[in-house]
Design an enzyme around this catalytic site. Structure first.
Site, mmCIF file in Angstrom:
data_model
loop_
_atom_site.group_PDB
_atom_site.id
_atom_site.type_symbol
_atom_site.label_atom_id
_atom_site.label_comp_id
_atom_site.label_asym_id
_atom_site.label_seq_id
_atom_site.Cartn_x
_atom_site.Cartn_y
_atom_site.Cartn_z
ATOM 1 C CB THR A 101 5.434 0.553 -5.100
ATOM 2 O OG1 THR A 101 6.758 1.029 -4.909
ATOM 3 C CG2 THR A 101 5.455 -0.955 -5.192
ATOM 4 N NE ARG B 2 -0.112 3.264 -1.306
ATOM 5 C CZ ARG B 2 0.303 2.048 -1.027
ATOM 6 N NH1 ARG B 2 1.348 1.873 -0.236
ATOM 7 N NH2 ARG B 2 -0.304 0.998 -1.531
ATOM 8 C CB SER C 283 -1.418 0.241 1.585
ATOM 9 O OG SER C 283 -1.103 -1.058 1.967
ATOM 10 C CG HIS C 284 1.524 -0.312 4.842
ATOM 11 N ND1 HIS C 284 1.412 -0.461 3.480
ATOM 12 C CD2 HIS C 284 2.726 0.253 5.067
ATOM 13 C CE1 HIS C 284 2.517 -0.027 2.909
ATOM 14 N NE2 HIS C 284 3.330 0.423 3.848
ATOM 15 C CE LYS D 212 -4.052 -0.575 -5.981
ATOM 16 N NZ LYS D 212 -3.563 -1.898 -5.598
ATOM 17 C CG ASP E 153 -2.774 -3.876 4.554
ATOM 18 O OD1 ASP E 153 -3.673 -4.689 4.282
ATOM 19 O OD2 ASP E 153 -2.184 -3.208 3.688
ATOM 20 C CG ASP F 241 -5.042 -1.919 1.059
ATOM 21 O OD1 ASP F 241 -4.234 -2.236 1.956
ATOM 22 O OD2 ASP F 241 -4.755 -1.985 -0.153
ATOM 23 C CG ASP G 162 -3.071 -5.047 -0.017
ATOM 24 O OD1 ASP G 162 -2.763 -4.702 1.140
ATOM 25 O OD2 ASP G 162 -2.777 -4.382 -1.033
ATOM 26 N NE ARG G 163 1.665 -3.933 2.875
ATOM 27 C CZ ARG G 163 2.855 -3.381 3.020
ATOM 28 N NH1 ARG G 163 3.519 -3.526 4.149
ATOM 29 N NH2 ARG G 163 3.398 -2.692 2.054
ATOM 30 C CB SER H 181 6.116 -5.895 1.410
ATOM 31 O OG SER H 181 5.489 -6.284 0.202
ATOM 32 C CE LYS I 75 0.396 -6.290 -0.536
ATOM 33 N NZ LYS I 75 0.616 -5.210 -1.488
HETATM 34 C C1 G16 Z 1 2.655 -2.152 -2.128
HETATM 35 C C2 G16 Z 1 2.791 -3.032 -3.336
HETATM 36 C C3 G16 Z 1 3.659 -4.202 -3.026
HETATM 37 C C4 G16 Z 1 4.993 -3.765 -2.460
HETATM 38 C C5 G16 Z 1 4.761 -2.865 -1.264
HETATM 39 C C6 G16 Z 1 6.045 -2.260 -0.755
HETATM 40 O O1 G16 Z 1 1.949 -2.826 -1.149
HETATM 41 O O2 G16 Z 1 1.548 -3.490 -3.787
HETATM 42 O O3 G16 Z 1 3.840 -4.930 -4.202
HETATM 43 O O4 G16 Z 1 5.757 -4.859 -2.093
HETATM 44 O O5 G16 Z 1 3.923 -1.794 -1.637
HETATM 45 O O6 G16 Z 1 6.611 -1.475 -1.756
HETATM 46 P P1 G16 Z 1 7.853 -0.559 -1.486
HETATM 47 O O7 G16 Z 1 8.945 -1.477 -1.007
HETATM 48 O O8 G16 Z 1 8.155 0.092 -2.795
HETATM 49 O O9 G16 Z 1 7.488 0.423 -0.396
HETATM 50 P P2 G16 Z 1 0.798 -2.101 -0.323
HETATM 51 O O10 G16 Z 1 0.336 -3.122 0.668
HETATM 52 O O11 G16 Z 1 1.469 -0.909 0.310
HETATM 53 O O12 G16 Z 1 -0.220 -1.725 -1.326
#
Ligand code: G16
Length: 543
Positions: free
Chosen positions: A18, A22, A113-114, A126, A277, A279, A281-282, A365, A376
């Site tokens: 996504t 990772r 990310s998280h 990424k 989180d 990085d 963005d959340r 999310s 984000k």
């Molecule tokens: C990433 C994506 C988001 C997505 C999230 C969860 O966020 O940038 O668009 O909503 O993963 O994705 P999934 O449901 O496929 O696990 P982040 O904050 O992890 O970079």
């Protein structure tokens, strides 16, 4: 300095998910694993010679090692310049901004990310394109295809760059500019929000706590919230980025920010709590006695955005990911603006933002953002909330209740089943997919299925199609069950079950969420059988 061409053999697991690639740190530590992936990225891009690349990460374990490798491979591939955050740090939204601000060719965002960090945690890489946003599928598909056949990579033998020293250095022929990670981003935030009004809010005694979770937003939050907006020192907690996030899990949700939640629910607690989180963005938003779901937050911010100077002319449109609740749709309808439903993944918002079709985007999310960058943005969401609170002179709870009284309430929850056997999870989704065509029209107690499909997105800007983006079962009363497999997990499969029920503006808005959705939760089990087929008694995480 010499450019070396090293022989290598491909790995078969470098498919970006996504949001980038990772993996466990131990996977990234395999010989040539990082080099293969970076060279596969550069091989998939056209004409990088002389171009500028932004590089930064969330400071997690292995960040420093990968940055030095990335600089040497970028130099060997002919980039003219790299812009790197001091000490290798850049929040994901700040990286997006730097790419745009410097009109760079693209950027490397080093983050999982998280997901937890440290030697036993996760790492991620990424690639973002020149608009500042995550590479679209046509590029990530090309990267994966290249990674499966790669047999060599180019790297220089230049010494390590001094990542702590702001200013200009070189790595071989390439210029390396080390920049303050916060400065440009803080200026951007100042241009969007009414800092004077927020300063007055804090001066009047408004109390906030911001949990940076020992991740990348600490330095940003200290400067913006405490130094520029005048919140008392100590407002920002866990503000020093650590490679293992202080052994914590940098996911700003009610599980990992339970202490803050409890504080906000107690008498004498602060007025406002927020977190971001790994990085940056959340976001997590909690008012005194009021948790705001991410889906509601998108809707409320869109409805109130015009109160902030950067959006005073109004917003052009809203986009949300498919599993995100339809709360924002009602705002778009009332404002008479475009509404778009996209697959999960911020990359799908890029075209709509570039084309000026939408201003605000959001996901269930915990992601909210706007056209100021192409990611984000956690702190942006927190600052917009502060701006709205200051402008309306109301508490978070009052703002949320007013919103529901105007638009109705979309009760919403997500149940995650983590680290499920991938075979079981895939079969469950396949079996349900096979039954979808016969579901429309069926009745379950007082609910009737209106439609059932596997979401396919047709991008209105570039005409591309993305299929199999999640199963949707919609009911005639507006309720919805969505089931999809996460694209960000690193072990086994994560099943995400999303549940939503609409209660009209004059209906009951004070029910506890799980209770309000109890009937739908049981119906989801009858239809999808997640608990039965995974053998789990309950979800791993409920958000
Ligand atoms: C990433 C994506 C988001 C997505 C999230 C969860 O966020 O940038 O668009 O909503 O993963 O994705 P999934 O449901 O496929 O696990 P982040 O904050 O992890 O970079």
């Amino acid at each position: 300095m010499t450019i070396l061409t090293e022989q290598t053999t491909p790995y078969d697991d470098q498919k970006p998910g996504t949001s980038g690639l990772r993996k466990r740190v131990s996977v990234y530590q395999q010989p040539h694993y990082v080099e293969n992936f970076l060279q596969s990225i550069f091989d998939s891009l056209d004409g990088v010679g002389g171009k500028t690349l932004v590089i930064g990460g969330d400071g997690r374990f292995y960040n420093d090692v990968v940055i030095q490798i990335a600089i040497r491979i970028a130099a060997a591939n002919g980039f003219g310049k790299v812009i790197v955050g001091q000490n290798g740090l850049l929040s994901t939204p700040a990286a997006s901004h730097l790419i745009r601000h410097n009109q760079a060719f693209g950027g490397l965002v080093l983050s999982a990310s998280h997901n937890p960090g440290g030697p036993d945690g996760d790492f991620g890489i990424k690639y973002n394109i020149g608009n500042g946003g995550p590479a679209p599928e046509r590029i990530t598909d090309a990267i994966f295809a290249r990674s499966k056949v790669i047999d060599r990579y180019k790297i220089t033998d230049a010494p390590d760059v001094a990542l702590g020293e702001i200013g200009t250095q070189s790595s071989g022929e390439m210029i390396v500019e080390i920049v303050d990670p916060v400065a440009e981003y803080a200026t951007l935030m100042q241009s969007l929000f009414d800092f004077e009004a927020i300063r007055k809010l804090f001066a009047s005694g408004f109390r906030m706590t911001f949990d940076a979770m020992h991740a990348v937003t600490g330095p940003y939050a200290h400067v913006i919230i405490e130094d520029m907006l005048g919140a008392p020192k100590g407002t920002v907690i866990n503000g020093t980025p650590l490679p293992d996030f202080g052994k914590g899990h940098p996911d700003p949700n009610l599980v990992y920010c339970k202490d803050m939640f409890d504080q906000l629910m107690s008498p004498g607690g602060p007025d406002f709590g927020a977190a971001s989180d790994g990085d940056g963005d959340r976001n997590l938003i909690i008012g005194k006695n009021r948790f705001v779901t991410p889906s509601d937050s998108v809707a409320i911010l869109a409805a109130n955005a015009a109160l902030a100077p950067g959006y005073a002319a109004g917003i052009k449109g809203i986009a949300r990911s498919m599993p995100t609740s339809a709360a924002a749709d009602r705002v778009a309808e009332k404002l008479g603006i475009e509404m778009h439903e996209t697959p999960t993944g911020w990359k799908f918002f890029g075209n709509l933002l570039d084309a000026g079709r939408v201003t605000i985007c959001g996901e269930e999310s915990a992601g909210t953002g706007s056209d100021h960058v192409r990611e984000k943005d956690g702190l942006w969401a927190v600052l917009l909330w502060l701006n709205v609170i200051a402008a309306r002179a109301q508490s978070v709870d009052q703002i949320v209740r007013d919103h529901w009284a105007t638009y109705g309430r979309n009760y919403y929850t997500r149940h995650d089943y983590e680290e499920v056997d991938a075979g079981i999870a895939n079969k469950l989704v396949d079996d349900l997919r096979a039954r979808l065509s016969g579901l429309a029209g069926q009745n379950f107690d007082d609910l009737q299925i209106a439609f059932a499909d596997d979401f396919t997105y047709h991008d209105p800007i570039d005409g591309s199609t993305s299929a199999k983006q999640g199963i949707r079962i919609g009911f005639t009363d507006g309720s919805r069950i969505v089931l999809r497999l996460s694209g960000t997990g690193t072990v086994g499969a994560t099943l995400r079950l999303y549940l939503e029920r609409y209660e009209a503006a004059d209906g009951r808005h004070d029910l506890e969420t799980q209770a309000a959705l109890a009937e739908l939760i049981e119906l989801a089990e009858r239809l999808c059988g997640v608990r039965e087929r995974t053998g789990r008694q309950k979800p791993s995480v409920i958000t």
